[in-house]
Scaffold this motif. Structure first.
Motif, PDB file in Angstrom:
ATOM      1  N   TRP A  15       0.891  -1.089  -0.053  1.00 42.89           N
ATOM      2  CA  TRP A  15       0.040  -0.086   0.017  1.00 42.89           C
ATOM      3  C   TRP A  15       0.904   1.161  -0.073  1.00 42.89           C
ATOM      4  O   TRP A  15       0.600   2.194  -0.887  1.00 42.89           O
ATOM      5  CB  TRP A  15      -0.914  -0.229   1.207  1.00 42.89           C
ATOM      6  N   ASP A  16       1.908   1.244   0.845  1.00 39.28           N
ATOM      7  CA  ASP A  16       2.798   2.409   0.690  1.00 39.28           C
ATOM      8  C   ASP A  16       3.445   2.885  -0.447  1.00 39.28           C
ATOM      9  O   ASP A  16       3.512   3.882  -0.962  1.00 39.28           O
ATOM     10  CB  ASP A  16       3.787   2.380   1.951  1.00 39.28           C
ATOM     11  N   GLN A  18       2.072   2.038  -3.329  1.00 42.53           N
ATOM     12  CA  GLN A  18       0.859   2.283  -4.128  1.00 42.53           C
ATOM     13  C   GLN A  18       0.993   4.131  -3.902  1.00 42.53           C
ATOM     14  O   GLN A  18       0.650   4.884  -5.049  1.00 42.53           O
ATOM     15  CB  GLN A  18      -0.301   1.625  -3.967  1.00 42.53           C
ATOM     16  N   VAL A  19       0.777   4.293  -2.717  1.00 42.91           N
ATOM     17  CA  VAL A  19       0.590   5.505  -2.576  1.00 42.91           C
ATOM     18  C   VAL A  19       1.673   6.622  -2.862  1.00 42.91           C
ATOM     19  O   VAL A  19       1.421   7.626  -3.469  1.00 42.91           O
ATOM     20  CB  VAL A  19       0.601   5.852  -0.769  1.00 42.91           C
ATOM     21  N   GLY A  62      -6.589  -0.195   2.036  1.00 43.90           N
ATOM     22  CA  GLY A  62      -6.804   1.024   1.471  1.00 43.90           C
ATOM     23  C   GLY A  62      -7.981   0.841   0.267  1.00 43.90           C
ATOM     24  O   GLY A  62      -8.252  -0.221   0.222  1.00 43.90           O
ATOM     25  N   VAL A  64      -8.320   1.934  -3.839  1.00 41.51           N
ATOM     26  CA  VAL A  64      -7.762   2.707  -5.082  1.00 41.51           C
ATOM     27  C   VAL A  64      -8.762   2.989  -6.397  1.00 41.51           C
ATOM     28  O   VAL A  64      -9.712   2.282  -5.889  1.00 41.51           O
ATOM     29  CB  VAL A  64      -6.593   1.533  -5.641  1.00 41.51           C
ATOM     30  N   LYS A  87      -4.621   3.979  -8.922  1.00 42.41           N
ATOM     31  CA  LYS A  87      -3.942   5.043  -8.203  1.00 42.41           C
ATOM     32  C   LYS A  87      -4.617   4.979  -6.700  1.00 42.41           C
ATOM     33  O   LYS A  87      -5.689   4.773  -6.575  1.00 42.41           O
ATOM     34  CB  LYS A  87      -4.111   6.388  -8.492  1.00 42.41           C
ATOM     35  N   ALA A  88      -3.724   5.060  -5.699  1.00 39.21           N
ATOM     36  CA  ALA A  88      -4.189   5.077  -4.363  1.00 39.21           C
ATOM     37  C   ALA A  88      -5.294   6.293  -4.121  1.00 39.21           C
ATOM     38  O   ALA A  88      -5.123   7.514  -4.498  1.00 39.21           O
ATOM     39  CB  ALA A  88      -2.989   5.317  -3.235  1.00 39.21           C
ATOM     40  N   ASP A  89      -6.321   6.080  -3.370  1.00 39.37           N
ATOM     41  CA  ASP A  89      -7.596   7.043  -3.148  1.00 39.37           C
ATOM     42  C   ASP A  89      -7.447   7.361  -1.630  1.00 39.37           C
ATOM     43  O   ASP A  89      -7.055   8.579  -1.460  1.00 39.37           O
ATOM     44  CB  ASP A  89      -8.648   6.297  -3.459  1.00 39.37           C
ATOM     45  N   LYS A  90      -7.599   6.397  -0.838  1.00 40.83           N
ATOM     46  CA  LYS A  90      -7.357   6.692   0.509  1.00 40.83           C
ATOM     47  C   LYS A  90      -7.144   5.418   1.366  1.00 40.83           C
ATOM     48  O   LYS A  90      -7.581   4.411   0.933  1.00 40.83           O
ATOM     49  CB  LYS A  90      -8.538   7.551   1.040  1.00 40.83           C
ATOM     50  N   PRO A  91      -6.359   5.470   2.571  1.00 43.21           N
ATOM     51  CA  PRO A  91      -6.312   4.272   3.437  1.00 43.21           C
ATOM     52  C   PRO A  91      -7.593   4.197   4.176  1.00 43.21           C
ATOM     53  O   PRO A  91      -8.398   5.341   4.413  1.00 43.21           O
ATOM     54  CB  PRO A  91      -5.209   5.051   4.405  1.00 43.21           C
TER      55      PRO A  91
END
Length: 137
Positions: A15-16, A18-19, A62, A64, A87-91
């Motif tokens: 996740w990190d 991706q962010v 998270g 995406v 793309k990452a949206d929010k955790p």
């Protein structure tokens, strides 16, 4: 809008990571299962997906967004498989573990429970809402 779940081992793609890719996102490559491939083909720009850490952690961490629809996976020499860009949206405020998903009777039919090895899965609108609530969203 449709909802999905994508799985990755954090030691391979976390996740990190991706962010860190920011708004340009990253290609979701390496899928080599035909059911998962079809799920990638069915994804549309703007769809949302849960990001699940498999093997290590076993939790949804998270959300995406699909930012580019299916195209040939550049890592597949056979040219049979596709990828999408995400793309990452929010955790999630609180990661939702596989244990918590299995403990929730309303999620007993979720693909994550029934087809736990499938790397790209559909998620129903009701499942999406419930998991978001469990994750503090």
């Amino acid at each position: 809008m449709a909802y999905w779940l994508v799985k990755s081992e954090p030691s391979v793609w976390s996740w990190d990571q991706q962010v860190a890719k920011g708004a340009k996102g990253e290609a979701w490559t390496g899928v080599r299962n035909y059911t998962a491939r079809q799920n990638l083909v069915n994804m549309k720009k703007g769809d949302k997906a849960f990001f699940y850490h498999s093997n290590e952690g076993k939790e949804i961490v998270g959300i995406v967004e699909i930012i580019k629809e299916a195209y040939l996976d550049p890592t597949d020499k056979t040219e049979k498989f596709v990828c999408v860009d995400i793309k990452a949206d929010k955790p999630l405020k609180t990661p939702v573990t596989m244990v918590a998903v299995k403990a929730e009777k309303k999620l007993k039919d979720m693909a994550l429970v029934k087809y736990s090895r499938l790397s790209v899965q559909p998620v129903t609108a009701d499942e999406w809402k419930l998991v978001c609530k469990m994750g503090g969203m």
